[in-house]
Design a protein around this motif. Structure first.
Motif, PDB file in Angstrom:
ATOM      1  N   ALA A  67       6.309   9.673   9.990  1.00  0.00           N
ATOM      2  CA  ALA A  67       4.855   9.596  10.198  1.00  0.00           C
ATOM      3  C   ALA A  67       4.521   9.203  11.640  1.00  0.00           C
ATOM      4  O   ALA A  67       3.366   9.269  12.047  1.00  0.00           O
ATOM      5  N   GLY A  68       5.548   8.750  12.376  1.00  0.00           N
ATOM      6  CA  GLY A  68       5.331   8.445  13.787  1.00  0.00           C
ATOM      7  C   GLY A  68       5.223   6.965  14.106  1.00  0.00           C
ATOM      8  O   GLY A  68       4.861   6.604  15.244  1.00  0.00           O
ATOM      9  N   LEU A  69       5.532   6.086  13.136  1.00  0.00           N
ATOM     10  CA  LEU A  69       5.426   4.635  13.400  1.00  0.00           C
ATOM     11  C   LEU A  69       6.254   4.253  14.630  1.00  0.00           C
ATOM     12  O   LEU A  69       7.415   4.625  14.750  1.00  0.00           O
ATOM     13  N   ASP A  70       5.632   3.506  15.549  1.00  0.00           N
ATOM     14  CA  ASP A  70       6.291   3.178  16.820  1.00  0.00           C
ATOM     15  C   ASP A  70       7.165   1.936  16.761  1.00  0.00           C
ATOM     16  O   ASP A  70       8.131   1.813  17.506  1.00  0.00           O
ATOM     17  N   ARG A  76      -1.350   7.747  14.264  1.00  0.00           N
ATOM     18  CA  ARG A  76      -0.588   8.382  15.361  1.00  0.00           C
ATOM     19  C   ARG A  76      -1.264   9.667  15.827  1.00  0.00           C
ATOM     20  O   ARG A  76      -1.329   9.947  17.024  1.00  0.00           O
ATOM     21  N   ASP A  77      -1.773  10.433  14.861  1.00  0.00           N
ATOM     22  CA  ASP A  77      -2.462  11.677  15.232  1.00  0.00           C
ATOM     23  C   ASP A  77      -3.689  11.388  16.104  1.00  0.00           C
ATOM     24  O   ASP A  77      -4.081  12.213  16.925  1.00  0.00           O
ATOM     25  N   LEU A  78      -4.263  10.213  15.911  1.00  0.00           N
ATOM     26  CA  LEU A  78      -5.425   9.839  16.733  1.00  0.00           C
ATOM     27  C   LEU A  78      -5.000   9.300  18.105  1.00  0.00           C
ATOM     28  O   LEU A  78      -5.850   9.058  18.967  1.00  0.00           O
ATOM     29  N   GLY A  79      -3.695   9.053  18.254  1.00  0.00           N
ATOM     30  CA  GLY A  79      -3.206   8.587  19.555  1.00  0.00           C
ATOM     31  C   GLY A  79      -2.974   7.093  19.640  1.00  0.00           C
ATOM     32  O   GLY A  79      -2.733   6.556  20.722  1.00  0.00           O
ATOM     33  N   PHE A  80      -3.018   6.382  18.513  1.00  0.00           N
ATOM     34  CA  PHE A  80      -2.741   4.940  18.538  1.00  0.00           C
ATOM     35  C   PHE A  80      -1.247   4.673  18.735  1.00  0.00           C
ATOM     36  O   PHE A  80      -0.400   5.427  18.250  1.00  0.00           O
ATOM     37  N   ARG A 138       0.854  -1.197   0.000  1.00  0.00           N
ATOM     38  CA  ARG A 138       0.000   0.000   0.000  1.00  0.00           C
ATOM     39  C   ARG A 138       0.888   1.244   0.000  1.00  0.00           C
ATOM     40  O   ARG A 138       1.635   1.487   0.952  1.00  0.00           O
ATOM     41  N   GLN A 139       0.759   2.032  -1.048  1.00  0.00           N
ATOM     42  CA  GLN A 139       1.603   3.224  -1.157  1.00  0.00           C
ATOM     43  C   GLN A 139       1.165   4.312  -0.179  1.00  0.00           C
ATOM     44  O   GLN A 139       1.884   5.279   0.043  1.00  0.00           O
ATOM     45  N   ASP A 140      -0.033   4.160   0.393  1.00  0.00           N
ATOM     46  CA  ASP A 140      -0.519   5.159   1.355  1.00  0.00           C
ATOM     47  C   ASP A 140      -0.180   4.764   2.802  1.00  0.00           C
ATOM     48  O   ASP A 140      -0.726   5.339   3.744  1.00  0.00           O
ATOM     49  N   LEU A 141       0.725   3.803   2.976  1.00  0.00           N
ATOM     50  CA  LEU A 141       0.996   3.302   4.335  1.00  0.00           C
ATOM     51  C   LEU A 141       1.433   4.427   5.287  1.00  0.00           C
ATOM     52  O   LEU A 141       0.923   4.536   6.411  1.00  0.00           O
ATOM     53  N   ALA A 142       2.362   5.270   4.836  1.00  0.00           N
ATOM     54  CA  ALA A 142       2.852   6.340   5.732  1.00  0.00           C
ATOM     55  C   ALA A 142       1.703   7.284   6.101  1.00  0.00           C
ATOM     56  O   ALA A 142       1.603   7.740   7.256  1.00  0.00           O
TER      57      ALA A 142
END
Ligand code: FES
Length: 383
Positions: free
Chosen positions: A115-118, A89-93, A78-82
């Protein structure tokens, strides 16, 4: 976190779906014969769009979901992964990517990190290039995985590796762990194959013998002691196949208890394997996540204890294991409400004993296996 009112199906307080799994796609460049995706994945409908996925994340978060896993197939397709990671992440997940590493590049790791991937988990098929590539169905897979495992660590992520073990690679567990230590891995999951989807189709060719399993557990324990003596941070997690247990696993911590899986076309499931059950599961294109989680027939079907027949109903262990896995009960007995045959109290436990016996008798050479790909999925659909 939000609390809920009474669930009309069971008259108990319904906890939130803490763990949301977004199976973004069934597309995958590899063809592992132990993939847990459904064997008929080729009949899955159109994938959810970026906007639809983000809407699902918002709804699930509002219900109290806290952790979001991106998986597939191969989610990097999926090219939209980021973009999806950033929205989550913006939602707090807390976000987790479960990937084969194929399709990952240093640029994409940077994008995902920004993008904030943990957390990133990379899976390997084996520690030997030849076996790895044979199982993956790709000549380049092993080298790419090694490079990406190093690149993920270089960008500041802990290195989390997953090796699915089975009768073709479990005897090489020493080399698998050695490779993990060479790579400076922080966490290693040595997960003996569980038999769902394509793995169930190939069970006879994948189930290790008890002797293989005991050897692998022993070697893992020796490595744990050696690493601890060196103050090495690498943690080894060994997952045994439930085919060698006498009590079933508390699958998904109980049906519809904390796990919500959204499949590529938006079908919502209480576990990744439930699509095969003779139940019509709801779709996020037609129902809100709140309705799906709290009210839908499929999610309430095996909640609580009222649905249980004997021997589970009167069993004093039912609150620990919930009668085991509904999907395994269905696959092995034809009725998902039966006790999971892994349980020695099940009248179907002989199926498990026969599978163990079959593993003992079968030669340990490379058996023929059915590899997971779209062409084969279509052949299976046509029967
Ligand atoms: Fe579906 Fe266990 S995998 S309930």
């Amino acid at each position: 976190m939000q609390s809920f009112g009474l669930n009309p199906a069971n008259q108990h307080i319904q906890s939130p779906p803490l763990w949301l799994l977004a199976e973004l796609t069934y597309r995958c460049p590899l063809q592992c014969p132990y993939c847990s995706n459904p064997v008929d994945f080729a009949r899955s409908g159109e994938e959810l769009s970026t906007v639809q996925w983000i809407d699902v994340f918002k709804q699930a978060r509002a219900l109290g979901a806290a952790q979001l896993g991106f998986s597939g197939g191969e989610p990097l397709v999926r090219q939209d992964l980021a973009e999806l990671v950033k929205a989550a992440r913006d939602l707090g997940f807390y976000t987790n990517l479960i990937t084969s590493g194929i399709g990952l590049t240093e640029r994409r790791i940077t994008e995902l990190s920004e993008a904030g991937l943990d957390h990133i988990q990379i899976s390997f098929q084996a520690a030997d290039e030849e076996v790895n590539n044979m199982l993956a169905g790709s000549k380049k897979a092993f080298a790419q995985k090694l490079a990406m495992a190093r690149a993920v660590k270089a960008q500041g992520y802990p290195m989390v590796l997953n090796f699915v073990t089975h009768r073709h690679n479990i005897d090489r567990i020493d080399r698998i762990i050695e490779l993990c230590v060479e790579l400076d891995a922080d966490f290693v999951e040595l997960a003996t194959c569980q038999f769902y989807g394509w793995a169930e189709l190939n069970r006879a060719a994948l189930l290790p013998t008890r002797e293989q399993l005991e050897y692998a557990e022993g070697v893992t324990q020796q490595w744990r002691e050696k690493l601890a003596a060196q103050n090495h941070p690498c943690k080894l997690i060994f997952v045994t196949p439930d085919y060698y247990e006498e009590r079933p696993k508390a699958c998904m911590s109980g049906w519809g208890s904390l796990f919500l899986d959204i499949t590529p076309d938006g079908t919502a499931l209480p576990c990744h394997s439930a699509r095969q059950l003779p139940i019509e599961f709801p779709n996020v294109k037609e129902h809100s996540v709140q309705h799906i989680w709290q009210e839908s027939f499929g999610f309430n079907k095996y909640r609580g204890f009222e649905w249980m027949p004997e021997p589970c109903r009167s069993c004093d262990e039912k609150e620990q294991d919930f009668g085991g896995c509904r999907c395994q009960a269905y696959m092995l007995t034809g009725d998902a409400s039966n006790a999971d045959p892994v349980c020695s109290k099940s009248k179907h436990h002989g199926i498990i004993l026969a599978a163990r016996e079959e593993a003992e008798q079968a030669p340990l050479g490379v058996d023929s296996m059915i590899f997971r790909n779209e062409k084969m999925s279509n052949i299976i659909i046509k029967g």
